[in-house]
Design a protein around this motif. Sequence first.
Motif, short mmCIF file in Angstrom:
data_model
loop_
_atom_site.label_atom_id
_atom_site.label_comp_id
_atom_site.label_asym_id
_atom_site.label_seq_id
_atom_site.Cartn_x
_atom_site.Cartn_y
_atom_site.Cartn_z
N VAL A 98 64.52 22.82 0.42
CA VAL A 98 63.09 22.27 0.67
C VAL A 98 62.46 21.70 -0.78
O VAL A 98 62.62 22.14 -1.76
CB VAL A 98 62.31 23.37 1.01
N PRO A 99 61.96 20.30 -0.60
CA PRO A 99 61.25 20.02 -1.72
C PRO A 99 60.25 20.83 -2.30
O PRO A 99 59.51 21.57 -1.71
CB PRO A 99 60.61 18.72 -1.26
N PRO A 100 60.12 20.73 -3.87
CA PRO A 100 59.15 21.45 -4.36
C PRO A 100 57.60 21.70 -3.84
O PRO A 100 56.83 22.69 -3.74
CB PRO A 100 59.18 21.00 -5.86
N ALA A 101 57.13 20.31 -3.38
CA ALA A 101 55.85 20.27 -2.97
C ALA A 101 55.82 21.20 -1.66
O ALA A 101 54.63 21.65 -1.40
CB ALA A 101 55.48 18.80 -2.49
N ILE A 102 56.71 21.22 -0.93
CA ILE A 102 56.59 22.15 0.40
C ILE A 102 56.62 23.48 0.06
O ILE A 102 56.00 24.36 0.63
CB ILE A 102 57.63 21.69 1.52
N LYS A 103 57.64 23.87 -0.82
CA LYS A 103 57.58 25.29 -1.39
C LYS A 103 56.32 25.82 -1.83
O LYS A 103 55.63 26.79 -1.55
CB LYS A 103 58.66 25.29 -2.29
N GLU A 104 55.43 24.89 -2.49
CA GLU A 104 54.24 25.42 -3.40
C GLU A 104 53.28 25.60 -2.05
O GLU A 104 52.43 26.41 -2.05
CB GLU A 104 53.71 23.92 -4.03
N TYR A 105 53.29 24.54 -1.07
CA TYR A 105 52.28 24.66 0.16
C TYR A 105 52.77 26.07 0.72
O TYR A 105 51.80 26.57 1.02
CB TYR A 105 52.67 23.44 0.96
N ARG A 106 53.99 26.49 1.32
CA ARG A 106 54.15 27.51 1.73
C ARG A 106 53.59 28.85 1.09
O ARG A 106 53.14 29.49 1.46
CB ARG A 106 55.42 27.51 1.99
N TRP A 107 53.90 28.73 -0.42
CA TRP A 107 53.54 29.88 -1.02
C TRP A 107 51.87 29.97 -1.18
O TRP A 107 51.55 31.03 -1.14
CB TRP A 107 54.01 29.57 -2.60
N LYS A 108 51.38 28.75 -1.25
CA LYS A 108 49.69 29.09 -0.90
C LYS A 108 49.39 29.50 0.39
O LYS A 108 48.48 30.50 0.45
CB LYS A 108 49.01 27.55 -1.05
N LEU A 109 49.92 29.15 1.32
CA LEU A 109 49.63 29.69 2.59
C LEU A 109 49.87 31.08 2.65
O LEU A 109 49.40 31.78 3.42
CB LEU A 109 50.50 29.08 3.86
N ARG A 110 51.00 31.70 2.04
CA ARG A 110 51.32 33.06 1.97
C ARG A 110 50.59 34.07 0.86
O ARG A 110 50.42 35.26 1.27
CB ARG A 110 52.65 33.12 1.53
N ASN A 111 50.01 33.34 -0.02
CA ASN A 111 49.48 34.12 -0.99
C ASN A 111 47.90 33.68 -1.48
O ASN A 111 47.21 34.41 -2.28
CB ASN A 111 50.24 33.85 -2.39
N VAL A 112 47.65 32.91 -0.86
CA VAL A 112 45.93 32.33 -1.19
C VAL A 112 45.30 32.46 -0.09
O VAL A 112 45.68 31.76 1.03
CB VAL A 112 46.12 31.01 -2.00
N PHE A 116 39.42 26.35 5.80
CA PHE A 116 40.09 25.37 6.50
C PHE A 116 40.13 24.16 5.85
O PHE A 116 41.19 23.38 5.98
CB PHE A 116 39.13 25.15 7.80
N ASP A 117 39.02 23.79 4.94
CA ASP A 117 39.10 22.55 4.29
C ASP A 117 40.21 22.51 3.06
O ASP A 117 41.02 21.40 2.78
CB ASP A 117 37.75 22.27 3.90
N GLU A 118 40.47 23.67 2.55
CA GLU A 118 41.66 23.69 1.53
C GLU A 118 42.85 23.48 2.07
O GLU A 118 43.80 22.75 1.56
CB GLU A 118 41.56 24.99 0.81
N ILE A 119 43.01 23.93 3.32
CA ILE A 119 44.48 24.01 4.15
C ILE A 119 44.78 22.20 4.51
O ILE A 119 45.62 21.79 4.25
CB ILE A 119 44.53 24.64 5.39
#
Length: 150
Positions: A98-112, A116-119
């Motif tokens: 998985v590209p790093p940008a998607i990994k970062e997005y998934r990390w944010k969804l799991r940990n931050v 709604f606007d931030e998502i």
Amino acid sequence: MYETGVTVAFLLWLYGCISTVVRKNSLLEKNLNKIGKKTSLLGSGIVDIRYPRDSASKSILKYVAVMGVSLILIVFSWLYVAVSLFAIFYSFRKDLGVPPAIKEYRWKLRNVDMSFDEIIKAIVELEGLDDSEYPRVRQEWIEYINRLKS
């Protein structure tokens, strides 16, 4: 040998039960709910929320039914173990490329705890769109959620 297989299968079933409860009560689930999504009870996929939302008792009943059926399957002993281990291995393996940008997005969804606007801003960035596209994408998501509710 069969008893050992049933014991290992039972431990894997118990792991699955606990991980499902943890996943359904996680920050990922909370963030996904904000955009009309949820994690599937049957696996690690993401599905649309059905409206009207299930009551707590109905959700618990679904969980018990799914886990009850999978508990019955432990009589297949080592076959259950093999399928369970393959599923666990596959869930980790599929994320390696998985590209790093998607990994970062998934990390944010799991940990931050995102609003709604931030998502939506993260989705716009992930899709490589210009910031001027944000209002359009936000409106599309609002319409999408409203379609789910109707």
